[in-house]
Motif scaffolding. Sequence first.
Motif, PDB file in Angstrom:
ATOM      1  N   GLN A 507       0.840  -1.189   0.000  1.00  0.00           N
ATOM      2  CA  GLN A 507       0.000   0.000   0.000  1.00  0.00           C
ATOM      3  C   GLN A 507       0.882   1.250   0.000  1.00  0.00           C
ATOM      4  N   ASP A 508       0.792   2.085   1.035  1.00  0.00           N
ATOM      5  CA  ASP A 508       1.600   3.306   1.054  1.00  0.00           C
ATOM      6  C   ASP A 508       2.797   3.167   1.978  1.00  0.00           C
ATOM      7  N   LYS A 509       3.290   1.929   2.133  1.00  0.00           N
ATOM      8  CA  LYS A 509       4.416   1.682   3.031  1.00  0.00           C
ATOM      9  C   LYS A 509       5.503   0.885   2.330  1.00  0.00           C
ATOM     10  N   LEU A 510       6.705   1.099   2.799  1.00  0.00           N
ATOM     11  CA  LEU A 510       7.841   0.291   2.385  1.00  0.00           C
ATOM     12  C   LEU A 510       8.251  -0.566   3.571  1.00  0.00           C
ATOM     13  N   LEU A 511       8.150  -1.884   3.431  1.00  0.00           N
ATOM     14  CA  LEU A 511       8.558  -2.805   4.484  1.00  0.00           C
ATOM     15  C   LEU A 511       9.972  -3.278   4.207  1.00  0.00           C
ATOM     16  N   ILE A 512      10.802  -3.290   5.239  1.00  0.00           N
ATOM     17  CA  ILE A 512      12.186  -3.742   5.118  1.00  0.00           C
ATOM     18  C   ILE A 512      12.369  -4.917   6.063  1.00  0.00           C
ATOM     19  N   VAL A 513      12.653  -6.097   5.511  1.00  0.00           N
ATOM     20  CA  VAL A 513      12.753  -7.334   6.283  1.00  0.00           C
ATOM     21  C   VAL A 513      14.216  -7.723   6.437  1.00  0.00           C
ATOM     22  N   ASP A 514      14.619  -8.031   7.670  1.00  0.00           N
ATOM     23  CA  ASP A 514      15.957  -8.566   7.949  1.00  0.00           C
ATOM     24  C   ASP A 514      15.892 -10.078   7.750  1.00  0.00           C
ATOM     25  N   GLN A 515      16.547 -10.581   6.678  1.00  0.00           N
ATOM     26  CA  GLN A 515      16.376 -11.991   6.338  1.00  0.00           C
ATOM     27  C   GLN A 515      16.925 -12.920   7.423  1.00  0.00           C
ATOM     28  N   HIS A 516      17.992 -12.517   8.109  1.00  0.00           N
ATOM     29  CA  HIS A 516      18.543 -13.375   9.156  1.00  0.00           C
ATOM     30  C   HIS A 516      17.592 -13.439  10.350  1.00  0.00           C
ATOM     31  N   ALA A 517      17.084 -12.289  10.788  1.00  0.00           N
ATOM     32  CA  ALA A 517      16.170 -12.274  11.932  1.00  0.00           C
ATOM     33  C   ALA A 517      14.895 -13.044  11.615  1.00  0.00           C
ATOM     34  N   ALA A 518      14.371 -12.887  10.403  1.00  0.00           N
ATOM     35  CA  ALA A 518      13.142 -13.594  10.025  1.00  0.00           C
ATOM     36  C   ALA A 518      13.363 -15.102   9.990  1.00  0.00           C
ATOM     37  N   HIS A 519      14.479 -15.527   9.385  1.00  0.00           N
ATOM     38  CA  HIS A 519      14.760 -16.969   9.302  1.00  0.00           C
ATOM     39  C   HIS A 519      15.052 -17.539  10.688  1.00  0.00           C
ATOM     40  N   GLU A 520      15.752 -16.776  11.521  1.00  0.00           N
ATOM     41  CA  GLU A 520      16.048 -17.220  12.880  1.00  0.00           C
ATOM     42  C   GLU A 520      14.761 -17.428  13.676  1.00  0.00           C
ATOM     43  N   LYS A 521      13.796 -16.531  13.504  1.00  0.00           N
ATOM     44  CA  LYS A 521      12.533 -16.671  14.221  1.00  0.00           C
ATOM     45  C   LYS A 521      11.790 -17.926  13.781  1.00  0.00           C
ATOM     46  N   VAL A 522      11.763 -18.178  12.488  1.00  0.00           N
ATOM     47  CA  VAL A 522      11.071 -19.353  11.963  1.00  0.00           C
ATOM     48  C   VAL A 522      11.710 -20.639  12.485  1.00  0.00           C
ATOM     49  N   ARG A 523      13.043 -20.716  12.442  1.00  0.00           N
ATOM     50  CA  ARG A 523      13.734 -21.925  12.903  1.00  0.00           C
ATOM     51  C   ARG A 523      13.575 -22.102  14.414  1.00  0.00           C
ATOM     52  N   TYR A 524      13.590 -21.012  15.156  1.00  0.00           N
ATOM     53  CA  TYR A 524      13.418 -21.090  16.612  1.00  0.00           C
ATOM     54  C   TYR A 524      12.057 -21.694  16.954  1.00  0.00           C
ATOM     55  N   GLU A 525      11.020 -21.238  16.286  1.00  0.00           N
ATOM     56  CA  GLU A 525       9.684 -21.758  16.573  1.00  0.00           C
ATOM     57  C   GLU A 525       9.581 -23.238  16.205  1.00  0.00           C
ATOM     58  N   ARG A 526      10.261 -23.655  15.143  1.00  0.00           N
ATOM     59  CA  ARG A 526      10.272 -25.083  14.787  1.00  0.00           C
ATOM     60  C   ARG A 526      10.910 -25.909  15.899  1.00  0.00           C
ATOM     61  N   LEU A 527      12.076 -25.470  16.367  1.00  0.00           N
ATOM     62  CA  LEU A 527      12.789 -26.218  17.411  1.00  0.00           C
ATOM     63  C   LEU A 527      12.007 -26.222  18.722  1.00  0.00           C
ATOM     64  N   MET A 528      11.381 -25.090  19.068  1.00  0.00           N
ATOM     65  CA  MET A 528      10.593 -25.046  20.294  1.00  0.00           C
ATOM     66  C   MET A 528       9.381 -25.971  20.193  1.00  0.00           C
ATOM     67  N   ARG A 529       8.821 -26.067  19.006  1.00  0.00           N
ATOM     68  CA  ARG A 529       7.691 -26.982  18.825  1.00  0.00           C
ATOM     69  C   ARG A 529       8.128 -28.430  19.032  1.00  0.00           C
ATOM     70  N   HIS A 530       9.306 -28.773  18.536  1.00  0.00           N
ATOM     71  CA  HIS A 530       9.832 -30.125  18.749  1.00  0.00           C
ATOM     72  C   HIS A 530      10.064 -30.400  20.232  1.00  0.00           C
ATOM     73  N   PHE A 531      10.561 -29.381  20.940  1.00  0.00           N
ATOM     74  CA  PHE A 531      10.796 -29.552  22.369  1.00  0.00           C
ATOM     75  C   PHE A 531       9.481 -29.755  23.122  1.00  0.00           C
ATOM     76  N   ARG A 532       8.490 -28.931  22.803  1.00  0.00           N
ATOM     77  CA  ARG A 532       7.203 -29.046  23.499  1.00  0.00           C
ATOM     78  C   ARG A 532       6.532 -30.386  23.200  1.00  0.00           C
ATOM     79  N   GLU A 533       6.723 -30.875  22.004  1.00  0.00           N
ATOM     80  CA  GLU A 533       6.104 -32.152  21.626  1.00  0.00           C
ATOM     81  C   GLU A 533       6.982 -33.344  21.984  1.00  0.00           C
TER      82      GLU A 533
END
Length: 679
Positions: A507-533
């Motif tokens: 829309q009327d915004k420019l989003l800037i994504v940090d690829q390392h932070a985004a990928h780190e968050k995704v992998r962290y949630e995967r590993l935490m899910r494995h731990f919880r399960e």
Amino acid sequence: MAKINILDNQTIDKIAAGEVVERPASVVKELVENAIDAGADAVTVEIRDGGTSLIRVTDNGDGIEKSQVENAFLRHATSKISSADDLTRLVSLGFRGEALASIAAVAQVELITKTPEELTGIRYLIEGGVEKERDEIGAPGGTTLLVRNLFYNTPPRKKFLKQPRTEGSYVADLMEHMAMSNPQVSFKFLLNGQNKFYTTGSGDLREIVYRIYGKDIAGALTDFRFEQEGMTVTGLLGKPVINRSNRSYEIFYINGRYIRSTLISKAVEEGYREYLMQHKFPFCILHFQIDTEKIDVNVHPSKMEVRIADGPVFYETVREAVEKALREKEMIPEVILSDPEKKEPKAAKSGGRAKETAPEPFEERRIARSFQKPDVHGAEMPLSGQPEQTASIRAIYEKSRPAEANVLRQTTACYAGARGNTAAEGNLFPPEEHAGKTGKDETSGKTGDIGKTGDAGKAGDIGKAGDAGQKPEQMTMFDDKILSEKAKERYEIIGQLFETYWLISYQDKLLIVDQHAAHEKVRYERLMRHFREKEAASQNINPPMIVTLNNQEKECLLSHMEDFAALGFVIEEFGGNDYAIRGVPLDLYGYTGGTFFYEILDELGADVMTGPPESVRSRIATMACKASVRGNMHMSRQEMEALIDELLTLDNPYNCPHGRPTLISMSKQELEKKFKRIV
């Protein structure tokens, strides 16, 4: 054999005073709490020389009956309770009956009090615990206590006090906490004759926050409310952008009493954990109303410590409520490129105007408070009485005390905006400060209040990013969240910048994504899910590692054996206090010998928790970091889209496990300002 002496009352009082009266702030705390318990809705506190030479506390409460004045200064004499059974039903702030006796034992105290039913009041003077004078005098309703020459008869105690300025700051800090705990009470604080702090008693917590911490903080708070059987929590949660380096701004009240609680602090911090970087703490003001039978306030004479029944359940309830409230908000940092055009006058911690005059608490017109509380449109509205009576009172008041009436009108304008009222549209400037700031908005070309963010700005949003010279702050909740499946349809991936950041048009915004932070968050949630399960893998070790535990460690291990198994530990008894570790976690990064085992054991033994230990989360976060795509690595458009898809499935896609933002936003308006398309 040593002789057993029976101590005299003066000695007993001085010993007791050592616990109750630590410094001038302790005296003020006890006297103000007594005033609130007496039903006062206006309290004035004045100190000189840090409170060592004079403390004056005046209220408009119920007063003390003439026949009860002497009893009020006896040890363990109180009107709050009558038996031990009442301790489980406490609704008052005071109850121990030690305060006045302890204060009178180490100071020269003068009491002036009158009840509403009596025509005259009583002046009572007591020094060092000894009665000196008692006179019948004319006095207003309520109570005034003057405490002079604190510790005059105990020089060793006096020499341990700090400089008057420091002691005065302790009292000022106390008064701020008192005001936030009782927003329905009007407080006035004078230091060496100067008016340092004043609240209207409107009942609006945001008004008090505005006066104490200023506009920026008041605009970065979100309302919080949670209810369940036996407990109600209300207050304000600060957006993660206003984090602090210590816990001084974690402010908690239980049943109106300001307290310090490690349990509540840890629960709130855990709720904020995904949004804050390490060693940063949230800003929050929370009022807990808890069933009196579930808490114990009779822990220490200072009444700052409270024991809470069912600690683990309480901890998890508060943590989950805070976490849920934060996840309902979309918190994307907004980039501000604008240069400061005009600096705002810095708000003083005492609320701004040092020279403002405030009416005394005994004035009927102020106590009526006929025009202190604004309605939803920011207009003045009487709290009680007929409209014609209100108009008459207002006319008399403004004629007799025009300066003070003006102060209250300004205050109304201030906190009307702080609550996000429709008419105020985020305006936090008092009338005289706001002059010249309305009219043509330089950023949008429209008539209205300055301090909005163009298209992103909405009525009621306070201190929005885009205010000239304002610090970057977090955007509030949108009707359509930026990070959502619905919004993804309007994403346009422009490309990769510096092989580290993705540029996305939305829309009327420019989003800037940090690829390392985004990928780190995704992998962290995967590993935490494995731990919880409980899908963690183990690696056998031979020979097994033998650890010797003391009784406390052994009990902790047996209580949390399932948690260790979920991590991938295989532990067996080896006889006595020895245990054999035959298997260790396969995937947890940084495991060395028995260090990890002892780290988890120590944490489980020290804290009340229901989720994964911090040491586990820390190592899983490190694993996620090490295995994530780095900066300066090229990624294809397909890889970007796949990562965004997975990011959108997370409860909190806005921050990596270490608290850094995964993306930031820049408005079209900000770019147009820089290119001078908007002037």
